[in-house]
Design a protein around this motif. Sequence first.
Motif, mmCIF file in Angstrom:
data_model
loop_
_atom_site.group_PDB
_atom_site.id
_atom_site.type_symbol
_atom_site.label_atom_id
_atom_site.label_comp_id
_atom_site.label_asym_id
_atom_site.label_seq_id
_atom_site.Cartn_x
_atom_site.Cartn_y
_atom_site.Cartn_z
ATOM 1 N N ARG A 46 -14.245 -7.249 -1.840
ATOM 2 C CA ARG A 46 -12.934 -7.856 -1.625
ATOM 3 C C ARG A 46 -12.263 -8.181 -2.956
ATOM 4 N NH1 ARG A 46 -10.230 -12.445 -1.519
ATOM 5 N NH2 ARG A 46 -11.982 -13.657 -2.345
ATOM 6 N N LEU A 47 -13.016 -8.752 -3.889
ATOM 7 C CA LEU A 47 -12.457 -9.114 -5.193
ATOM 8 C C LEU A 47 -12.072 -7.885 -6.004
ATOM 9 C CD1 LEU A 47 -14.854 -12.057 -6.136
ATOM 10 C CD2 LEU A 47 -12.458 -12.210 -5.397
ATOM 11 N N GLU A 48 -12.875 -6.834 -5.918
ATOM 12 C CA GLU A 48 -12.535 -5.588 -6.622
ATOM 13 C C GLU A 48 -11.231 -5.000 -6.078
ATOM 14 O OE1 GLU A 48 -13.681 -4.044 -9.163
ATOM 15 O OE2 GLU A 48 -15.737 -4.727 -9.507
ATOM 16 N N ILE A 49 -11.060 -5.059 -4.765
ATOM 17 C CA ILE A 49 -9.830 -4.539 -4.163
ATOM 18 C C ILE A 49 -8.617 -5.341 -4.633
ATOM 19 C CG2 ILE A 49 -8.570 -4.212 -2.000
ATOM 20 C CD1 ILE A 49 -11.284 -3.625 -0.667
ATOM 21 N N VAL A 50 -8.757 -6.670 -4.650
ATOM 22 C CA VAL A 50 -7.669 -7.527 -5.116
ATOM 23 C C VAL A 50 -7.304 -7.182 -6.564
ATOM 24 C CG1 VAL A 50 -7.026 -9.907 -5.671
ATOM 25 C CG2 VAL A 50 -8.193 -9.406 -3.532
ATOM 26 N N GLU A 51 -8.324 -6.950 -7.380
ATOM 27 C CA GLU A 51 -8.093 -6.623 -8.787
ATOM 28 C C GLU A 51 -7.369 -5.285 -8.948
ATOM 29 O OE1 GLU A 51 -8.219 -6.885 -12.959
ATOM 30 O OE2 GLU A 51 -8.641 -8.414 -11.432
ATOM 31 N N GLU A 52 -7.723 -4.306 -8.130
ATOM 32 C CA GLU A 52 -7.153 -2.959 -8.265
ATOM 33 C C GLU A 52 -5.846 -2.782 -7.496
ATOM 34 O OE1 GLU A 52 -8.224 -0.442 -10.243
ATOM 35 O OE2 GLU A 52 -9.624 -1.949 -11.018
ATOM 36 N N ASP A 53 -5.487 -3.757 -6.690
ATOM 37 C CA ASP A 53 -4.264 -3.667 -5.888
ATOM 38 C C ASP A 53 -3.041 -3.909 -6.784
ATOM 39 O OD1 ASP A 53 -2.490 -3.552 -3.719
ATOM 40 O OD2 ASP A 53 -2.659 -5.718 -3.386
ATOM 41 N N ASP A 54 -2.744 -2.915 -7.611
ATOM 42 C CA ASP A 54 -1.718 -3.073 -8.644
ATOM 43 C C ASP A 54 -0.891 -1.793 -8.732
ATOM 44 O OD1 ASP A 54 -0.196 -3.452 -10.895
ATOM 45 O OD2 ASP A 54 -1.874 -3.921 -12.226
ATOM 46 N N GLU A 111 -5.438 -16.400 0.812
ATOM 47 C CA GLU A 111 -4.039 -16.690 1.141
ATOM 48 C C GLU A 111 -3.492 -15.698 2.166
ATOM 49 O OE1 GLU A 111 -5.127 -16.414 -2.095
ATOM 50 O OE2 GLU A 111 -5.406 -18.583 -2.212
ATOM 51 N N ARG A 112 -4.340 -14.737 2.555
ATOM 52 C CA ARG A 112 -3.996 -13.756 3.586
ATOM 53 C C ARG A 112 -2.762 -12.921 3.239
ATOM 54 N NH1 ARG A 112 -6.790 -14.333 8.315
ATOM 55 N NH2 ARG A 112 -8.093 -16.194 8.455
ATOM 56 N N ARG A 113 -2.580 -12.611 1.973
ATOM 57 C CA ARG A 113 -1.477 -11.739 1.608
ATOM 58 C C ARG A 113 -1.842 -10.289 1.905
ATOM 59 N NH1 ARG A 113 -2.079 -8.920 -3.131
ATOM 60 N NH2 ARG A 113 -3.845 -9.512 -4.473
ATOM 61 N N ARG A 114 -0.828 -9.497 2.161
ATOM 62 C CA ARG A 114 -1.042 -8.073 2.382
ATOM 63 C C ARG A 114 -1.180 -7.366 1.040
ATOM 64 N NH1 ARG A 114 -0.569 -5.450 6.790
ATOM 65 N NH2 ARG A 114 0.144 -3.596 5.681
ATOM 66 N N PRO A 115 -1.786 -6.189 1.032
ATOM 67 C CA PRO A 115 -1.881 -5.422 -0.213
ATOM 68 C C PRO A 115 -0.493 -5.061 -0.743
ATOM 69 C CG PRO A 115 -3.321 -4.498 1.484
ATOM 70 C CD PRO A 115 -2.464 -5.510 2.152
ATOM 71 N N GLN A 116 -0.385 -4.991 -2.050
ATOM 72 C CA GLN A 116 0.860 -4.516 -2.655
ATOM 73 C C GLN A 116 0.997 -3.003 -2.467
ATOM 74 O OE1 GLN A 116 1.917 -6.350 -6.602
ATOM 75 N NE2 GLN A 116 -0.241 -7.000 -6.511
ATOM 76 N N LEU A 117 -0.131 -2.298 -2.550
ATOM 77 C CA LEU A 117 -0.116 -0.851 -2.385
ATOM 78 C C LEU A 117 -0.001 -0.482 -0.906
ATOM 79 C CD1 LEU A 117 -3.072 0.067 -4.780
ATOM 80 C CD2 LEU A 117 -0.627 0.394 -5.244
ATOM 81 N N LYS A 118 0.651 0.629 -0.640
ATOM 82 C CA LYS A 118 0.647 1.174 0.714
ATOM 83 C C LYS A 118 -0.769 1.641 1.040
ATOM 84 C CE LYS A 118 5.095 0.876 1.634
ATOM 85 N NZ LYS A 118 5.623 0.040 2.730
ATOM 86 N N VAL A 119 -1.190 1.448 2.289
ATOM 87 C CA VAL A 119 -2.554 1.768 2.701
ATOM 88 C C VAL A 119 -2.544 2.870 3.747
ATOM 89 C CG1 VAL A 119 -4.682 0.904 3.729
ATOM 90 C CG2 VAL A 119 -3.329 -0.589 2.237
ATOM 91 N N LEU A 120 -3.255 3.961 3.445
ATOM 92 C CA LEU A 120 -3.471 5.046 4.400
ATOM 93 C C LEU A 120 -4.911 4.951 4.899
ATOM 94 C CD1 LEU A 120 -2.681 7.714 5.831
ATOM 95 C CD2 LEU A 120 -3.443 8.926 3.763
ATOM 96 N N LEU A 121 -5.082 4.760 6.182
ATOM 97 C CA LEU A 121 -6.421 4.713 6.789
ATOM 98 C C LEU A 121 -6.793 6.106 7.270
ATOM 99 C CD1 LEU A 121 -8.912 3.227 7.866
ATOM 100 C CD2 LEU A 121 -7.586 2.614 9.896
ATOM 101 N N PHE A 122 -7.853 6.660 6.693
ATOM 102 C CA PHE A 122 -8.319 7.993 7.051
ATOM 103 C C PHE A 122 -9.470 7.835 8.035
ATOM 104 C CE2 PHE A 122 -10.632 12.018 5.452
ATOM 105 C CZ PHE A 122 -10.091 12.770 6.485
ATOM 106 N N GLN A 123 -9.192 8.093 9.296
ATOM 107 C CA GLN A 123 -10.136 7.859 10.384
ATOM 108 C C GLN A 123 -10.894 9.147 10.734
ATOM 109 O OE1 GLN A 123 -11.233 5.019 11.384
ATOM 110 N NE2 GLN A 123 -9.983 4.277 13.066
ATOM 111 N N HIS A 124 -12.167 9.197 10.374
ATOM 112 C CA HIS A 124 -12.986 10.371 10.694
ATOM 113 C C HIS A 124 -13.355 10.423 12.173
ATOM 114 C CE1 HIS A 124 -14.439 11.314 6.368
ATOM 115 N NE2 HIS A 124 -13.518 10.362 6.271
#
Length: 411
Positions: free
Chosen positions: A104-112, A136-149
Amino acid sequence: MNRPLRILWLKTGPLHPLDTGGKLRTYHLLRELNRQHEVTYLALCEPDTPPEIKQQAAEYCRHALWALWSAPRKGSFRFFADLGVNLFSSLPYVLARYRSENMRLEIVEEDDPARHDVMVCDFLTPAVNLFPMSRERRRPQLKVLLFQHNVEAQIWERMYQQQRGALRRWYFHLQWQRLRTWERRLCAMCDGVAAVSETDATRFREDYGLTNVLGSVPTGVDVDYFGQTRLHPVPGRVAFVGSMDWMPNVDAVQWWAEAIWPLLKQKLAKASFSIIGRNPPPSVIALAERDSSIHVTGTVPDVRPHLGQAQVVVVPLRAGGGTRIKIYEAMAAGLPVVSTRVGAEGLPLKDGETILLADTPEAIAEAVGGLLADSERRARLAGAGQQWVRQHAGWGQAAQTLAGYAAQLIA
Protein backbone atom coordinates in the motif's frame (compact mmCIF):
# COMPACT_ATOMS: atom_id res chain seq x y z
CA MET A 1 -1.61 9.52 -27.76
CA ASN A 2 1.47 8.88 -29.94
CA ARG A 3 4.23 9.09 -27.33
CA PRO A 4 5.27 6.04 -25.29
CA LEU A 5 3.30 5.40 -22.12
CA ARG A 6 4.84 5.31 -18.66
CA ILE A 7 3.01 2.37 -17.11
CA LEU A 8 2.98 1.46 -13.42
CA TRP A 9 2.11 -2.26 -13.36
CA LEU A 10 0.79 -3.77 -10.10
CA LYS A 11 1.18 -7.49 -9.45
CA THR A 12 1.16 -9.94 -6.53
CA GLY A 13 4.59 -11.45 -7.20
CA PRO A 14 7.52 -11.90 -9.60
CA LEU A 15 6.72 -13.64 -12.89
CA HIS A 16 9.50 -16.24 -12.84
CA PRO A 17 9.29 -19.16 -12.90
CA LEU A 18 6.80 -19.01 -15.77
CA ASP A 19 4.71 -21.87 -14.49
CA THR A 20 1.10 -20.62 -14.65
CA GLY A 21 -1.11 -19.37 -17.43
CA GLY A 22 -1.54 -16.03 -15.67
CA LYS A 23 2.22 -15.51 -15.38
CA LEU A 24 2.74 -16.45 -19.02
CA ARG A 25 0.06 -14.06 -20.23
CA THR A 26 1.50 -11.18 -18.22
CA TYR A 27 5.09 -11.99 -19.17
CA HIS A 28 4.46 -11.96 -22.90
CA LEU A 29 2.25 -8.87 -22.75
CA LEU A 30 4.84 -6.97 -20.72
CA ARG A 31 7.70 -7.99 -23.00
CA GLU A 32 5.77 -6.57 -25.95
CA LEU A 33 4.69 -3.44 -24.06
CA ASN A 34 8.18 -2.75 -22.73
CA ARG A 35 9.56 -2.59 -26.27
CA GLN A 36 7.56 0.57 -27.00
CA HIS A 37 6.62 1.87 -23.55
CA GLU A 38 8.27 2.32 -20.15
CA VAL A 39 7.03 -0.26 -17.66
CA THR A 40 7.63 -0.02 -13.93
CA TYR A 41 6.75 -3.30 -12.24
CA LEU A 42 5.59 -3.07 -8.61
CA ALA A 43 4.87 -6.39 -6.92
CA LEU A 44 4.76 -8.29 -3.67
CA CYS A 45 7.86 -10.36 -3.02
CA GLU A 46 8.61 -12.94 -0.34
CA PRO A 47 11.82 -12.42 1.69
CA ASP A 48 13.39 -15.68 0.51
CA THR A 49 12.87 -14.99 -3.20
CA PRO A 50 16.12 -15.92 -5.01
CA PRO A 51 17.99 -12.86 -6.37
CA GLU A 52 18.03 -14.28 -9.89
CA ILE A 53 14.21 -14.24 -10.01
CA LYS A 54 14.24 -10.52 -9.22
CA GLN A 55 16.97 -9.96 -11.80
CA GLN A 56 14.89 -11.71 -14.47
CA ALA A 57 12.35 -8.90 -14.18
CA ALA A 58 14.64 -7.02 -16.58
CA GLU A 59 13.18 -9.25 -19.30
CA TYR A 60 9.77 -7.58 -18.99
CA CYS A 61 10.18 -4.11 -17.42
CA ARG A 62 12.50 -1.10 -17.20
CA HIS A 63 12.21 -0.76 -13.43
CA ALA A 64 11.21 -3.27 -10.74
CA LEU A 65 10.02 -2.41 -7.24
CA TRP A 66 9.41 -5.07 -4.58
CA ALA A 67 7.16 -4.87 -1.52
CA LEU A 68 8.18 -7.45 1.08
CA TRP A 69 5.37 -9.79 2.03
CA SER A 70 5.06 -13.33 3.35
CA ALA A 71 2.27 -15.77 2.52
CA PRO A 72 1.37 -18.62 4.87
CA ARG A 73 2.29 -22.02 3.51
CA LYS A 74 -0.78 -24.06 2.63
CA GLY A 75 -1.50 -26.60 5.34
CA SER A 76 0.52 -24.72 7.98
CA PHE A 77 -0.83 -23.59 11.36
CA ARG A 78 -0.71 -19.96 10.18
CA PHE A 79 -2.65 -20.87 7.04
CA PHE A 80 -5.51 -22.43 8.99
CA ALA A 81 -5.39 -19.64 11.58
CA ASP A 82 -5.76 -17.08 8.78
CA LEU A 83 -8.70 -19.03 7.37
CA GLY A 84 -10.35 -18.98 10.79
CA VAL A 85 -9.81 -15.25 11.28
CA ASN A 86 -11.08 -14.57 7.78
CA LEU A 87 -14.47 -16.06 8.65
CA PHE A 88 -15.15 -12.82 10.54
CA SER A 89 -14.07 -10.56 7.67
CA SER A 90 -16.11 -9.21 4.79
CA LEU A 91 -13.20 -9.90 2.44
CA PRO A 92 -12.92 -13.28 0.71
CA TYR A 93 -9.75 -15.11 1.66
CA VAL A 94 -8.37 -15.00 -1.89
CA LEU A 95 -8.18 -11.21 -1.55
CA ALA A 96 -7.45 -10.89 2.18
CA ARG A 97 -4.27 -12.99 1.97
CA TYR A 98 -2.69 -10.36 -0.33
CA ARG A 99 -3.28 -7.35 1.91
CA SER A 100 0.07 -5.69 2.56
CA GLU A 101 0.91 -2.41 4.24
CA ASN A 102 4.26 -2.41 2.42
CA MET A 103 2.50 -2.69 -0.92
CA ARG A 104 0.00 0.00 0.00
CA LEU A 105 2.79 2.44 0.91
CA GLU A 106 4.73 1.66 -2.27
CA ILE A 107 1.62 2.38 -4.34
CA VAL A 108 1.07 5.69 -2.55
CA GLU A 109 4.70 6.62 -3.22
CA GLU A 110 4.50 5.75 -6.94
CA ASP A 111 1.08 7.32 -7.49
CA ASP A 112 2.63 10.38 -9.12
CA PRO A 113 1.71 11.79 -12.58
CA ALA A 114 5.26 13.15 -12.82
CA ARG A 115 6.57 9.54 -12.84
CA HIS A 116 3.83 7.52 -14.54
CA ASP A 117 0.95 8.07 -16.94
CA VAL A 118 -1.32 5.20 -15.98
CA MET A 119 -1.59 2.37 -13.46
CA VAL A 120 -2.46 -1.19 -14.54
CA CYS A 121 -3.75 -3.52 -11.83
CA ASP A 122 -2.99 -7.03 -13.10
CA PHE A 123 -5.64 -9.44 -11.77
CA LEU A 124 -8.11 -8.38 -9.09
CA THR A 125 -5.84 -9.23 -6.14
CA PRO A 126 -3.50 -6.18 -6.14
CA ALA A 127 -6.56 -3.91 -5.94
CA VAL A 128 -6.99 -4.86 -2.28
CA ASN A 129 -3.94 -2.64 -1.62
CA LEU A 130 -5.01 0.09 -4.01
CA PHE A 131 -8.37 1.07 -2.53
CA PRO A 132 -8.40 2.89 -0.21
CA MET A 133 -5.10 4.45 -1.19
CA SER A 134 -4.51 5.80 2.30
CA ARG A 135 -6.17 6.14 5.65
CA GLU A 136 -7.64 9.38 4.29
CA ARG A 137 -9.33 7.22 1.64
CA ARG A 138 -8.21 9.37 -1.27
CA ARG A 139 -8.43 7.98 -4.77
CA PRO A 140 -5.29 7.43 -6.85
CA GLN A 141 -4.04 10.39 -8.85
CA LEU A 142 -3.24 8.08 -11.76
CA LYS A 143 -5.97 6.56 -13.89
CA VAL A 144 -6.36 2.85 -13.06
CA LEU A 145 -6.93 0.11 -15.63
CA LEU A 146 -7.94 -3.21 -14.06
CA PHE A 147 -6.83 -6.12 -16.24
CA GLN A 148 -9.11 -9.02 -15.32
CA HIS A 149 -7.79 -12.43 -16.40
CA ASN A 150 -10.97 -14.05 -15.04
CA VAL A 151 -14.37 -13.27 -13.66
CA GLU A 152 -13.06 -14.39 -10.30
CA ALA A 153 -16.42 -14.91 -8.58
CA GLN A 154 -17.54 -17.18 -11.40
CA ILE A 155 -14.69 -19.58 -10.63
CA TRP A 156 -15.86 -19.87 -7.03
CA GLU A 157 -19.47 -20.24 -8.09
CA ARG A 158 -18.53 -23.16 -10.32
CA MET A 159 -16.34 -24.69 -7.63
CA TYR A 160 -19.20 -24.38 -5.15
CA GLN A 161 -21.45 -26.25 -7.57
CA GLN A 162 -18.98 -29.17 -7.63
CA GLN A 163 -18.56 -29.49 -3.85
CA ARG A 164 -19.80 -32.44 -1.82
CA GLY A 165 -20.63 -32.20 1.86
CA ALA A 166 -22.57 -29.53 3.70
CA LEU A 167 -19.56 -27.82 5.31
CA ARG A 168 -17.58 -27.49 2.09
CA ARG A 169 -20.63 -26.24 0.23
CA TRP A 170 -21.28 -23.66 2.96
CA TYR A 171 -17.68 -22.40 2.87
CA PHE A 172 -17.43 -22.19 -0.91
CA HIS A 173 -20.80 -20.44 -1.08
CA LEU A 174 -19.62 -17.91 1.51
CA GLN A 175 -16.40 -17.19 -0.38
CA TRP A 176 -18.22 -16.96 -3.71
CA GLN A 177 -20.72 -14.40 -2.39
CA ARG A 178 -18.03 -12.32 -0.71
CA LEU A 179 -15.88 -12.37 -3.83
CA ARG A 180 -18.81 -11.38 -6.03
CA THR A 181 -19.48 -8.35 -3.80
CA TRP A 182 -15.86 -7.23 -3.71
CA GLU A 183 -15.16 -7.94 -7.37
CA ARG A 184 -18.07 -5.75 -8.42
CA ARG A 185 -17.00 -3.02 -5.97
CA LEU A 186 -13.32 -2.97 -6.95
CA CYS A 187 -14.07 -3.10 -10.66
CA ALA A 188 -16.40 -0.12 -10.32
CA MET A 189 -13.74 1.87 -8.44
CA CYS A 190 -11.28 1.56 -11.33
CA ASP A 191 -11.36 3.95 -14.27
CA GLY A 192 -11.46 1.11 -16.79
CA VAL A 193 -11.70 -2.68 -16.90
CA ALA A 194 -10.23 -4.94 -19.58
CA ALA A 195 -11.20 -8.62 -19.81
CA VAL A 196 -9.47 -11.47 -21.65
CA SER A 197 -12.48 -12.41 -23.78
CA GLU A 198 -15.66 -10.81 -25.04
CA THR A 199 -17.53 -13.46 -23.05
CA ASP A 200 -16.03 -12.12 -19.82
CA ALA A 201 -16.46 -8.49 -20.89
CA THR A 202 -20.17 -9.10 -21.45
CA ARG A 203 -20.46 -10.82 -18.09
CA PHE A 204 -18.87 -7.84 -16.32
CA ARG A 205 -21.29 -5.49 -18.01
CA GLU A 206 -24.44 -7.55 -17.57
CA ASP A 207 -23.90 -9.38 -14.26
CA TYR A 208 -22.14 -6.54 -12.43
CA GLY A 209 -23.77 -3.61 -14.21
CA LEU A 210 -20.36 -2.06 -14.96
CA THR A 211 -20.19 0.87 -17.36
CA ASN A 212 -16.38 1.13 -17.42
CA VAL A 213 -15.59 -2.10 -19.31
CA LEU A 214 -13.43 -1.06 -22.27
CA GLY A 215 -13.30 -4.43 -24.02
CA SER A 216 -11.10 -7.51 -24.13
CA VAL A 217 -7.44 -8.31 -24.71
CA PRO A 218 -7.03 -11.39 -26.93
CA THR A 219 -5.11 -14.41 -25.68
CA GLY A 220 -1.83 -15.19 -27.39
CA VAL A 221 0.80 -17.90 -27.45
CA ASP A 222 4.52 -18.10 -28.21
CA VAL A 223 4.06 -19.88 -31.52
CA ASP A 224 7.77 -20.19 -32.26
CA TYR A 225 8.58 -21.68 -28.85
CA PHE A 226 5.87 -24.33 -28.89
CA GLY A 227 6.31 -24.92 -32.61
CA GLN A 228 9.70 -26.41 -31.73
CA THR A 229 8.07 -29.25 -29.77
CA ARG A 230 9.47 -32.59 -30.94
CA LEU A 231 6.56 -34.94 -31.45
CA HIS A 232 7.41 -38.53 -30.53
CA PRO A 233 4.02 -39.73 -29.29
CA VAL A 234 3.52 -42.74 -27.08
CA PRO A 235 0.60 -44.78 -28.48
CA GLY A 236 -2.52 -44.10 -26.43
CA ARG A 237 -0.96 -41.24 -24.42
CA VAL A 238 -3.36 -38.48 -23.32
CA ALA A 239 -2.06 -35.39 -21.50
CA PHE A 240 -3.34 -32.58 -19.31
CA VAL A 241 -1.20 -29.48 -18.68
CA GLY A 242 -1.87 -27.01 -15.88
CA SER A 243 -0.76 -25.71 -12.50
CA MET A 244 -1.81 -28.34 -10.01
CA ASP A 245 -2.06 -25.89 -7.12
CA TRP A 246 -5.12 -24.29 -8.74
CA MET A 247 -8.40 -25.82 -7.58
CA PRO A 248 -10.19 -25.97 -10.97
CA ASN A 249 -7.27 -27.96 -12.41
CA VAL A 250 -7.30 -30.37 -9.47
CA ASP A 251 -11.04 -30.84 -9.90
CA ALA A 252 -10.54 -31.43 -13.64
CA VAL A 253 -7.99 -34.26 -13.31
CA GLN A 254 -9.90 -35.90 -10.47
CA TRP A 255 -13.10 -35.85 -12.52
CA TRP A 256 -11.17 -37.24 -15.49
CA ALA A 257 -9.67 -40.06 -13.43
CA GLU A 258 -12.94 -41.00 -11.75
CA ALA A 259 -15.56 -40.52 -14.45
CA ILE A 260 -13.89 -40.42 -17.89
CA TRP A 261 -10.69 -42.44 -17.79
CA PRO A 262 -12.38 -45.77 -16.90
CA LEU A 263 -14.64 -45.40 -19.97
CA LEU A 264 -11.66 -44.79 -22.22
CA LYS A 265 -9.60 -47.66 -20.84
CA GLN A 266 -12.41 -50.06 -21.67
CA LYS A 267 -11.74 -49.29 -25.35
CA LEU A 268 -7.96 -48.85 -25.25
CA ALA A 269 -6.05 -51.27 -23.04
CA LYS A 270 -2.69 -49.51 -23.54
CA ALA A 271 -3.92 -45.96 -22.90
CA SER A 272 -1.99 -43.77 -20.45
CA PHE A 273 -2.69 -40.36 -18.95
CA SER A 274 -0.04 -37.78 -18.05
CA ILE A 275 -0.74 -34.91 -15.63
CA ILE A 276 1.85 -32.20 -16.31
CA GLY A 277 2.04 -29.30 -13.88
CA ARG A 278 3.62 -27.82 -10.80
CA ASN A 279 2.87 -28.58 -7.16
CA PRO A 280 0.45 -31.52 -7.39
CA PRO A 281 -1.35 -32.00 -4.04
CA PRO A 282 -1.55 -35.41 -2.33
CA SER A 283 -5.00 -36.00 -3.84
CA VAL A 284 -3.53 -35.81 -7.35
CA ILE A 285 -0.45 -37.87 -6.53
CA ALA A 286 -2.80 -40.51 -5.13
CA LEU A 287 -4.41 -40.88 -8.57
CA ALA A 288 -1.15 -42.30 -9.93
CA GLU A 289 -0.68 -44.49 -6.86
CA ARG A 290 -4.08 -46.10 -7.43
CA ASP A 291 -3.77 -46.46 -11.22
CA SER A 292 -0.49 -47.35 -12.92
CA SER A 293 -1.74 -45.92 -16.24
CA ILE A 294 -1.76 -42.39 -14.74
CA HIS A 295 1.52 -40.45 -14.49
CA VAL A 296 2.05 -37.25 -12.48
CA THR A 297 5.14 -35.29 -13.52
CA GLY A 298 5.14 -32.55 -10.90
CA THR A 299 7.08 -29.39 -11.71
CA VAL A 300 9.00 -29.63 -14.99
CA PRO A 301 11.48 -27.10 -16.45
CA ASP A 302 9.99 -27.45 -19.94
CA VAL A 303 6.55 -28.88 -20.77
CA ARG A 304 7.37 -29.46 -24.44
CA PRO A 305 9.10 -32.88 -24.09
CA HIS A 306 6.08 -34.12 -22.13
CA LEU A 307 3.61 -32.62 -24.61
CA GLY A 308 5.57 -34.28 -27.41
CA GLN A 309 4.78 -37.71 -25.97
CA ALA A 310 1.02 -37.16 -26.16
CA GLN A 311 -1.34 -38.04 -28.97
CA VAL A 312 -4.20 -35.96 -27.55
CA VAL A 313 -4.37 -33.10 -25.03
CA VAL A 314 -7.48 -32.81 -22.88
CA VAL A 315 -8.92 -29.87 -20.91
CA PRO A 316 -11.76 -31.40 -18.82
CA LEU A 317 -12.45 -28.28 -16.76
CA ARG A 318 -15.76 -27.90 -14.95
CA ALA A 319 -14.76 -24.62 -13.28
CA GLY A 320 -12.46 -21.79 -14.20
CA GLY A 321 -12.59 -18.42 -15.86
CA GLY A 322 -10.88 -16.24 -18.42
CA THR A 323 -9.25 -18.12 -21.26
CA ARG A 324 -6.94 -21.13 -21.21
CA ILE A 325 -3.48 -20.49 -22.65
CA LYS A 326 -2.84 -24.24 -22.32
CA ILE A 327 -5.18 -24.85 -25.27
CA TYR A 328 -3.24 -22.50 -27.55
CA GLU A 329 0.07 -24.00 -26.37
CA ALA A 330 -1.05 -27.52 -27.30
CA MET A 331 -2.34 -26.31 -30.66
CA ALA A 332 0.91 -24.45 -31.37
CA ALA A 333 2.81 -27.66 -30.57
CA GLY A 334 0.79 -29.45 -33.25
CA LEU A 335 -1.46 -31.53 -30.98
CA PRO A 336 -5.23 -32.09 -31.19
CA VAL A 337 -7.26 -30.81 -28.23
CA VAL A 338 -10.46 -32.08 -26.63
CA SER A 339 -12.04 -29.72 -24.12
CA THR A 340 -15.22 -29.06 -22.22
CA ARG A 341 -17.02 -25.87 -23.21
CA VAL A 342 -16.03 -24.35 -19.88
CA GLY A 343 -12.41 -25.21 -20.65
CA ALA A 344 -12.49 -23.49 -24.04
CA GLU A 345 -14.76 -20.65 -22.94
CA GLY A 346 -13.93 -17.29 -24.48
CA LEU A 347 -11.65 -18.69 -27.20
CA PRO A 348 -12.86 -18.13 -30.79
CA LEU A 349 -12.38 -21.75 -31.83
CA LYS A 350 -14.80 -23.83 -33.90
CA ASP A 351 -15.90 -27.21 -32.61
CA GLY A 352 -15.00 -29.92 -35.09
CA GLU A 353 -12.56 -27.71 -37.03
CA THR A 354 -9.81 -26.56 -34.67
CA ILE A 355 -10.91 -28.28 -31.45
CA LEU A 356 -13.37 -30.93 -30.22
CA LEU A 357 -15.82 -29.90 -27.48
CA ALA A 358 -17.69 -32.29 -25.21
CA ASP A 359 -19.13 -31.98 -21.71
CA THR A 360 -20.28 -35.37 -20.42
CA PRO A 361 -17.93 -38.22 -19.47
CA GLU A 362 -19.35 -40.37 -22.26
CA ALA A 363 -19.00 -37.68 -24.92
CA ILE A 364 -15.46 -36.77 -23.84
CA ALA A 365 -14.37 -40.42 -23.82
CA GLU A 366 -15.87 -40.91 -27.27
CA ALA A 367 -14.13 -37.83 -28.68
CA VAL A 368 -10.73 -38.75 -27.26
CA GLY A 369 -11.11 -42.41 -28.18
CA GLY A 370 -12.05 -41.48 -31.73
CA LEU A 371 -8.91 -39.40 -32.14
CA LEU A 372 -6.65 -42.05 -30.64
CA ALA A 373 -8.05 -44.61 -33.07
CA ASP A 374 -7.78 -42.42 -36.18
CA SER A 375 -4.35 -40.99 -37.01
CA GLU A 376 -5.62 -39.08 -40.06
CA ARG A 377 -8.29 -37.34 -38.01
CA ARG A 378 -5.72 -36.47 -35.33
CA ALA A 379 -3.41 -34.97 -37.92
CA ARG A 380 -6.22 -33.02 -39.58
CA LEU A 381 -7.46 -31.47 -36.32
CA ALA A 382 -3.93 -30.76 -35.08
CA GLY A 383 -2.93 -29.14 -38.37
CA ALA A 384 -5.98 -26.89 -38.45
CA GLY A 385 -5.41 -25.81 -34.85
CA GLN A 386 -1.74 -25.08 -35.39
CA GLN A 387 -2.47 -23.03 -38.50
CA TRP A 388 -5.14 -21.06 -36.64
CA VAL A 389 -2.90 -20.00 -33.74
CA ARG A 390 -0.10 -19.05 -36.13
CA GLN A 391 -2.47 -16.69 -37.91
CA HIS A 392 -4.48 -15.30 -34.98
CA ALA A 393 -2.71 -15.72 -31.64
CA GLY A 394 0.32 -13.43 -31.62
CA TRP A 395 1.16 -11.45 -28.48
CA GLY A 396 1.95 -8.26 -30.39
CA GLN A 397 -1.68 -7.54 -31.21
CA ALA A 398 -2.73 -8.34 -27.65
CA ALA A 399 -0.22 -5.85 -26.20
CA GLN A 400 -1.27 -3.19 -28.69
CA THR A 401 -4.89 -3.64 -27.63
CA LEU A 402 -4.04 -3.30 -23.93
CA ALA A 403 -1.91 -0.21 -24.57
CA GLY A 404 -4.83 1.27 -26.50
CA TYR A 405 -7.13 0.87 -23.52
CA ALA A 406 -4.54 2.50 -21.23
CA ALA A 407 -4.12 5.42 -23.62
CA GLN A 408 -7.89 5.79 -23.86
CA LEU A 409 -8.09 6.45 -20.11
CA ILE A 410 -5.64 9.36 -20.20
CA ALA A 411 -6.66 10.89 -23.52
